[in-house]
Design an enzyme around this catalytic site. Structure first.
Site, mmCIF file in Angstrom:
data_model
loop_
_atom_site.group_PDB
_atom_site.id
_atom_site.type_symbol
_atom_site.label_atom_id
_atom_site.label_comp_id
_atom_site.label_asym_id
_atom_site.label_seq_id
_atom_site.Cartn_x
_atom_site.Cartn_y
_atom_site.Cartn_z
ATOM 1 N N HIS A 196 0.837 -1.207 0.000
ATOM 2 C CA HIS A 196 0.000 0.000 0.000
ATOM 3 C C HIS A 196 0.865 1.248 0.000
ATOM 4 C CE1 HIS A 196 -2.739 3.075 1.992
ATOM 5 N NE2 HIS A 196 -3.330 2.771 0.859
ATOM 6 N N HIS A 197 0.529 2.187 -0.874
ATOM 7 C CA HIS A 197 1.194 3.488 -0.933
ATOM 8 C C HIS A 197 0.143 4.577 -0.977
ATOM 9 C CE1 HIS A 197 4.922 1.582 -3.094
ATOM 10 N NE2 HIS A 197 5.052 1.529 -1.775
ATOM 11 N N GLU A 198 -0.040 5.292 0.111
ATOM 12 C CA GLU A 198 -0.913 6.471 0.083
ATOM 13 C C GLU A 198 -0.020 7.684 -0.189
ATOM 14 O OE1 GLU A 198 -4.390 7.171 0.353
ATOM 15 O OE2 GLU A 198 -3.377 8.974 -0.376
ATOM 16 N N HIS A 230 -6.475 3.776 -6.015
ATOM 17 C CA HIS A 230 -7.587 4.491 -5.380
ATOM 18 C C HIS A 230 -7.439 5.985 -5.657
ATOM 19 C CE1 HIS A 230 -9.877 1.599 -2.700
ATOM 20 N NE2 HIS A 230 -9.163 0.880 -3.539
ATOM 21 N N GLU A 231 -8.576 6.686 -5.613
ATOM 22 C CA GLU A 231 -8.635 8.081 -6.084
ATOM 23 C C GLU A 231 -7.932 8.164 -7.445
ATOM 24 O OE1 GLU A 231 -7.195 7.470 -2.887
ATOM 25 O OE2 GLU A 231 -9.277 7.313 -2.253
ATOM 26 N N GLU A 260 -10.510 2.305 -7.843
ATOM 27 C CA GLU A 260 -11.712 2.739 -7.141
ATOM 28 C C GLU A 260 -12.457 3.660 -8.119
ATOM 29 O OE1 GLU A 260 -11.091 5.495 -4.010
ATOM 30 O OE2 GLU A 260 -12.384 4.433 -2.615
ATOM 31 N N GLU A 314 -16.190 2.201 1.949
ATOM 32 C CA GLU A 314 -15.663 3.031 3.047
ATOM 33 C C GLU A 314 -16.660 4.091 3.519
ATOM 34 O OE1 GLU A 314 -12.086 4.453 1.214
ATOM 35 O OE2 GLU A 314 -13.101 5.927 -0.015
#
Ligand code: NOJ
Ligand code: CA
Length: 702
Positions: free
Chosen positions: A403-405, A483-484, A502, A508
């Protein structure tokens, strides 16, 4: 008087195109140069036509009004009124006005290609195509149309040419493409606002079409005659996303998302625009049974992609959204070595391929949504030991999912990308979920002069940035779940490691209750967002109301509707999103999540209406079993389903997970029944769906 271009013109010395192109030509491409050009009433004005192979869709393109315009009929009725085409460049002015059609080529294709993973294994690509070259005597450009049985695509091509040698750089300042919809006050549209603060994460609006101001695509609508259509785009690379802007009622104009300096697209001679697409069907399931977007993308550019693995996963995720855990360090830190091992044990016991871990890396402490600059993508928190975890995973045959935000600080991410992907590769990670939370228009990049620029998620800069992460990951055998994201335009065909994204309101929102997704949300998604491609919605919440049925932050479905989502909302990777303790309490229903595959040999939308209900059947890839998912909005419904998709003569055990007699999402969401029945292809089943309920069925081949 009907303008000449609205009349089906005779082409090729008296041969009607519609008859001519009715013949399927298997695996063959043929070209008839200069065929299909007709002179209309205006001196020198020309009109060209092309129809779909089944002749139901009929497109004409004309320069009659002094600029290119197209018009579409479906079953003899106008579905797109004459609509303008053209591009405006800072260096050249408009390519369109005063240009006339000087040449046309056409061909037909009927071929079948294979997907490495997908809703179906074999995809038929069957269309008639015209390429019209327009000229003003100094410059040429092409408009290319493909007419399929399930809709159309068109794009602009500006070739390299002598007249452009002095302009090596081209800046597009506007795209003039229109989609003029007849009777907008009688047409119902399902849409989300275009270019807003929350990217694509909105509840859908259901209004008459004239009420749209600006909408993202796919934008889906139904005419008063019951024709179902959806406007989107395919193969969005190195270009800005198209948002639809309504001027005069019914006139939707392409509105390209600009760079921070206002330019829409920075390009050069020899470019093609993405395809502008219009899916057209007689009914709502017709939209779902279409491969138009994939067919308008280029074939796989990555070669052997056997390393791209569909599958199911669990993760250290929902606990953070419920505030039981934190992404950042401290007593509630979720991403610890021991917690990851616990999830790996659970995954191994119940047959999941991977464990997603969010919040393992430095940078989450403080206001992370607003400060992506401090994220490290290689430095783990001290209580997370990646080496020990990957070894443990190996022993259990379960992979760590990365995971990389970025929180929208894309330069910070780009600067660390090689090291970050190398680190994951070293530890056997083959899938990374990326995240770009940041308000719309607040992606931060540092330009070549060191100045911070704020970009949109769907401008050309980010279109390229998202794809860059996918191609960098591909070099290391890693798949990306964004995501986003930028909206999907079918690029999974070309880059099969872009495994999901996403790009709509997912599960969520039910944890946050801000507000939660409405009962109709997942009865709209299939007909809108999902037309673009797979979504990482993260279904499977079993504790539907952790703070009680009266709380705002709860899931607005019954339990078996959560199961139906695994079949209805296609993704090659599906999460079992809830906490393990909620699954072990309901192992009977959890069995469906364990059984359901995520890769299909075929998929059929059986029934549905937009915003009301939907039913899908899908056949497991490399196996004989079929699965069915059906769900409804807030209204209870009975739907009768013919099982004629099953192999004739074969017996199946239908393992049915359905709403109980008293089930209701609001007051009684846990009332469900699991029952079995032997069925064959000649049987029908009547499904009783509770308010916001659903049915999930495994047809186990006997
Ligand atoms: C938003 C994503 O959609 C969600 O899945 C993730 O947990 C958070 N961002 C943090 O990255
Ligand atoms: Ca999100």
């Amino acid at each position: 008087m009907t303008p000449s271009y609205l009349q089906p013109a005779a082409l090729c010395a008296g041969v009607d195109t519609r008859a001519q192109f009715n013949k399927p030509i298997i695996g063959l491409t043929y070209a008839l140069a200069l065929c299909g050009l007709t002179l209309s009433s205006m001196v020198n004005a020309k009109t060209v036509q092309v129809s779909s192979p089944d002749t139901h869709i009929y497109i004409s393109l004309t320069d009659d009004s002094g600029h290119p315009e197209y018009h579409i009929q479906f079953n003899g009725k106008t579905v797109i009124n004459p609509s303008k085409l053209g591009l405006v460049f800072a260096q050249l002015g408009e390519l369109g006005s005063e240009f006339t059609i000087k040449n046309v080529t056409r061909n037909s294709v009927d071929q079948t290609w294979q997907q490495p993973w997908g809703e179906r294994e074999n995809v038929r690509d069957h269309y008639n195509r015209i390429v019209a070259t327009l000229s003003n005597g100094k410059l040429d450009f092409d408009i290319e149309f493909k007419a399929f049985n399930d809709g159309i695509g068109f794009r602009y091509v500006v070739p390299k040419q002598a007249g452009l040698t002095s302009t090596p750089k081209l800046d597009i300042t506007d795209e003039l493409t229109e989609f003029v919809i007849p009777n907008p006050q009688q047409t119902t549209a399902w849409w989300i606002p275009g270019r807003g603060w929350n990217r694509y994460e909105y509840l859908y609006r259901t209004t008459t079409l004239d009420k749209i101001d600006r909408a993202h695509t796919p934008m889906t609508f139904r005419t008063a005659d019951g024709v179902h259509m959806s406007i989107h785009e395919a193969a969005l690379t190195d270009y800005a996303a198209m948002v639809l802007n309504q001027g005069r009622d019914g006139t939707l104009r392409a509105d390209l998302t600009p760079w921070s300096d206002g330019i829409r697209v920075k390009t050069q001679p020899g470019f093609s625009s993405p395809w502008r697409t219009i899916q057209i069907a007689n009914d709502a399931p017709g939209l779902l049974n279409s491969d138009l977007i994939l067919n308008l993308n280029e074939p796989n550019k990555l070669g052997d992609v056997s390393w791209v693995q569909p599958g199911k996963y669990v993760g250290i995720w929902w606990g953070m959204h419920l505030n039981e855990n934190t992404w950042g360090s401290g007593p509630k830190h979720g991403a610890t070595t021991s917690e990851t091992k616990r999830y790996m044990d659970f995954a191994a016991q119940y047959g999941f391929d991977g464990v997603l871990v969010e919040g393992w890396n430095e940078g989450w402490d403080g206001s992370w949504f607003h400060n992506g600059d401090v994220f490290s993508f290689t430095q783990a928190y001290p209580d997370f030991d990646m080496e020990a975890i990957s070894q443990y995973g190996k022993s259990k045959n379960v992979r760590l999912i990365g995971h990389h935000e970025t929180s929208g600080s894309v330069t910070n991410y780009r600067n660390q990308m090689s090291d970050a992907y190398d680190l994951y590769k070293k530890h056997g990670v083959t899938q990374i979920k990326t995240g770009y939370v940041a308000d719309g228009g607040d992606i931060k990049r540092i330009d070549e002069n060191g100045i911070t620029r704020h970009e949109w998620h769907d401008g050309q800069f980010m279109v390229n940035e998202y794809l860059h992460s996918v191609t960098e990951a591909a070099k290391r055998g890693i798949s990306i779940n964004t995501h986003e994201p930028i909206k999907d335009t079918g690029l999974r065909r070309t880059y099969p490691n872009w495994i999901a994204r996403e790009g709509a309101r997912g599960q969520e929102f039910n944890a946050w209750g801000s507000p939660p997704n409405t009962p109709e949300h997942t009865a709209i998604l299939p007909y809108t967002r999902m037309l673009a491609g797979p979504m990482d919605f993260t279904p499977g919440i079993f504790n539907l109301a952790p703070e009680g049925l009266e709380a705002i932050n709860r899931v607005n479905t019954t339990l078996t509707k959560q199961l139906a989502l695994y079949v209805v909302l296609y993704s090659p990777i599906q999460m079992a999103a809830d906490l393990p303790r909620n699954y072990v309490q309901r192992l009977d229903a959890f069995q469906f999540i364990q059984d359901v595959p995520t890769d299909w040999n075929d998929s059929i939308a059986l029934a549905g209406d937009i915003g009301d209900y939907v039913a899908f059947a899908r056949k497991q890839r490399d196996a004989e079993d079929w699965y069915l998912g059906a769900l409804t909005d807030e209204k209870p419904r009975k739907i009768s389903i013919k099982l004629d998709f099953l192999t004739p003569g074969k017996q199946y055990q239908a393992q049915i997970y359905r709403d109980g007699e008293k089930a209701d999402w609001l007051s009684n969401p846990y009332d469900y029944v699991i029952e079995t029945q032997t069925v064959t292809a000649t049987d029908s089943l009547t499904l009783s769906l509770a308010p916001s309920g659903g049915t999930a069925i495994r047809f186990k081949a006997l």
